[in-house]
Scaffold this motif. Sequence first.
Motif, PDB file in Angstrom:
ATOM      1  N   LYS A   1      -2.092  -3.683   4.566  1.00  0.00           N
ATOM      2  CA  LYS A   1      -0.649  -3.723   4.799  1.00  0.00           C
ATOM      3  C   LYS A   1      -0.287  -4.856   5.748  1.00  0.00           C
ATOM      4  O   LYS A   1       0.757  -5.504   5.593  1.00  0.00           O
TER       5      LYS A   1
ATOM      6  N   GLU B   1      -7.925   0.298  -3.593  1.00  0.00           N
ATOM      7  CA  GLU B   1      -6.703   0.892  -3.044  1.00  0.00           C
ATOM      8  C   GLU B   1      -6.005  -0.092  -2.105  1.00  0.00           C
ATOM      9  O   GLU B   1      -4.785  -0.225  -2.106  1.00  0.00           O
ATOM     10  N   GLU B   2      -6.803  -0.804  -1.333  1.00  0.00           N
ATOM     11  CA  GLU B   2      -6.217  -1.797  -0.425  1.00  0.00           C
ATOM     12  C   GLU B   2      -5.632  -2.977  -1.214  1.00  0.00           C
ATOM     13  O   GLU B   2      -4.573  -3.502  -0.868  1.00  0.00           O
TER      14      GLU B   2
ATOM     15  N   THR C   1      -2.262  -2.034  -2.346  1.00  0.00           N
ATOM     16  CA  THR C   1      -1.253  -2.133  -1.276  1.00  0.00           C
ATOM     17  C   THR C   1      -0.707  -3.563  -1.202  1.00  0.00           C
ATOM     18  O   THR C   1       0.500  -3.781  -1.071  1.00  0.00           O
TER      19      THR C   1
ATOM     20  N   THR D   1       3.133   2.108  -1.888  1.00  0.00           N
ATOM     21  CA  THR D   1       2.395   1.135  -1.081  1.00  0.00           C
ATOM     22  C   THR D   1       1.223   1.794  -0.361  1.00  0.00           C
ATOM     23  O   THR D   1       0.120   1.253  -0.325  1.00  0.00           O
ATOM     24  N   ASN D   2       1.452   2.957   0.185  1.00  0.00           N
ATOM     25  CA  ASN D   2       0.443   3.578   1.059  1.00  0.00           C
ATOM     26  C   ASN D   2       0.431   5.100   0.955  1.00  0.00           C
ATOM     27  O   ASN D   2       0.675   5.799   1.935  1.00  0.00           O
ATOM     28  N   SER D   3       0.140   5.628  -0.217  1.00  0.00           N
ATOM     29  CA  SER D   3       0.024   7.088  -0.321  1.00  0.00           C
ATOM     30  C   SER D   3      -1.213   7.490  -1.093  1.00  0.00           C
ATOM     31  O   SER D   3      -1.284   8.578  -1.650  1.00  0.00           O
TER      32      SER D   3
ATOM     33  N   ASP E   1      -5.354   5.866   2.315  1.00  0.00           N
ATOM     34  CA  ASP E   1      -4.277   5.805   3.310  1.00  0.00           C
ATOM     35  C   ASP E   1      -4.211   7.117   4.088  1.00  0.00           C
ATOM     36  O   ASP E   1      -4.021   7.127   5.306  1.00  0.00           O
TER      37      ASP E   1
ATOM     38  N   THR F   1       5.486   3.781   6.015  1.00  0.00           N
ATOM     39  CA  THR F   1       4.431   3.007   5.353  1.00  0.00           C
ATOM     40  C   THR F   1       4.899   2.467   4.011  1.00  0.00           C
ATOM     41  O   THR F   1       4.115   1.927   3.260  1.00  0.00           O
TER      42      THR F   1
ATOM     43  N   SER G   1       1.626  -0.154   8.753  1.00  0.00           N
ATOM     44  CA  SER G   1       0.472   0.432   8.060  1.00  0.00           C
ATOM     45  C   SER G   1       0.384   1.927   8.346  1.00  0.00           C
ATOM     46  O   SER G   1       0.994   2.427   9.300  1.00  0.00           O
ATOM     47  N   PRO G   2      -0.419   2.650   7.557  1.00  0.00           N
ATOM     48  CA  PRO G   2      -0.641   4.074   7.846  1.00  0.00           C
ATOM     49  C   PRO G   2      -1.210   4.299   9.247  1.00  0.00           C
ATOM     50  O   PRO G   2      -0.869   5.284   9.902  1.00  0.00           O
TER      51      PRO G   2
END
Lengths: 475, 210
Positions: free
Chosen positions: A190, A223-224, A227, A357-359, A363, A436, A455-456
């Motif tokens: 992120k 996953e990153e 994001t 984005t971040n779930s 995250d 996030t 970010s988370p």
Amino acid sequence: MSKANGAAAKPRTIIEKVWDNHVVAEREGAPALLYIDLHLVHEVTSPQAFSGLRERGLKVRRPDLTIGTTDHSIPTYDRSLPILDKIAEAQITQFEKNCREFGIPFYGPHSDKQGIVHIIGPEQGLTQPGMTVVCGDSHTATHGAFGALAFGIGTSQVEHVLAAQCLLQNRSKTYEVRVEGNLRQGVGAKDIILNLISRIGIGGGTGSVFEYSGSAIRSLSMEERMTICNMSIEGGARAGLVAPDDTTYQYVSGRPYAPKGTDWDRAVALWRQLPTDEGAVFDKHIYIDASALEPMITFGTNPGMGIPITAPVPDPSGLSDPLERDSLGKALRYMDLPAGQSLIGHPVNVVFIGSCTNSRISDLRAAAEIFKGRRVNPNVRVMVVPGSQQVKEQAQAEGLDRIFKEAGADWREAGCSMCIAMNGDQLQPGEYSVSTSNRNFEGRQGKGGRTFLASPLTAAATAVTGVVTDVRTLL
Amino acid sequence: MEKFTKFTSRLAPLPIDNIDTDQIIPARFLKTISKAGLGDQLFYDWRYDAAGNPKPDFLLNRPEGRAAHVLLAGDNFGCGSSREHAPWALTQYGFRAVISTSFADIFRGNSLKNSFLPIAVPADAHKALFAAVAANPEAVVTVDLAQQRLTLPDGSAVTFPIDAFAKQCMLEGVDELGYILQQKPAIAAYEAKRVLTVDTRAGGLNQGQF
Ligand code: SF4
């Protein structure tokens, strides 16, 4: 004519390769007709497209390349309860009717696969390298993490793809975003993308497709990478992608819709031809040194207004362009923030951990690391919203839900939730949140609400202290 | 789609950069399943107070705003969400064109499909337009799509770019879907050659009751 066969000698970027592979027809004086491999549909941007099909007496050409889910307007409270917002309920019911009538598979509110449209595609193995993926949603670029050319479309184009499985498109410029080096502790995907957008501005990538490359990108998980690709649109690019590699293949392998057996081997052999050729030329470049990055946070009313968390909020009086000065001044007035100070220590009312984005599970794991053994500050309402029911199940299997609940956070059902504030999850006027998600536009998370994107890790750290916090002080 | 014809109009200035589609039409109005009624919700959170009453000083609530068919906005208009509700709301309010120095890609595409013309002008003409309308709120511009020409209040003119295909569609009042469907044979030929594919229906049609 597709260049796929003819001009093989010229080195090409992955962006050009995927494009060339999907050109159905190209006529003089018209955009190319581009084939779409996967069309994701949700309740908000599709109703008028289905109405259009009915008015013209058209069918859906390829329901087998189309999938629906309910995410934007669906509540994130207990699914056994009725939907209180009757307009939202009517939209969801209409969506179900549309999918049934046109033979499109869909994940309804009670499906164990329901979730945010950009979470479920990758999760189910529907999103695969080299594909063209579209959805009536600007964050479709998320799927670019797999080396797919994925972009958001409007409702007219949703209708086009439903009817013809094709779109008229002009070729985009290519824009290489090279990120090299090792990220420091507390800094993640992120922060890379918020840093990029803060540099190029929210219009910097207009007309382009990003390819994210370099050692820092290679070392990221899928996953990153999602994001990062997700927020390409926040830099103005309709799409952003990462060339597939072993990390990609490992992620896709074994998922429900992934190719199996010899099909898998054949697919991987084709996917391995996708990465950008040596010597291919991009229209634009930018270089980011990952090792110099700090956790990022936004202070203003667009995602380009981001700063390293320890840096002061910029001062409009330092800007020479009058419109820019006014814009920054207007943003700071809306956010009710003084210039010249860091945001660290600024109180917040809400922390939102969720959105496409971040779930994802990684995250939630990152956030849980911070929450573990700590309590949410009593002045803060904390919402943790998994991106899909599958993410939710996985998190519960790992006991993350207990960590969130014991800390005093609210653990909810899957959906877009406060990212877009259509479903009742929202900020009250004047409230501050660390979120996030991907957009901090005025009113995006509720009329009069004020959003700091981060970010988370930063969000979780802020949740436990009650004020904007540099997560590195808690690690 | 209606044919897009040459017209002369006053301007509605909104000198703000990066106006995103969440401002043009806030997300809570996207729960509709039709296109109707969006014009009243255009710029809702700037246009109405907390009680839902029109703010008398906001341009679009004033007769000058109502009289203008051309919106004059700051740089990078239409960024953010892909919602086509944005051009639907703008056209329903009565706008036929928007002038800026640049437009976000998805917004531009959506606009052209609704016979709403995004006019990108150079920075100096952009400044001159804001100055002209500040000096005289009744100043007019002429929009000539066929010539790709915008005539400024002082009589000078600038040309603006537009995708040739979209231009033709707008001038003739035809939409793209008809053109796409004419190419069905090419689409079928392409499909016959496709190698990599998924079958979304493999998991069953309805994967969870509503
Ligand atoms: S989570 Fe937010 S950005 Fe993502 S699809 Fe939903 S509304 Fe759009």
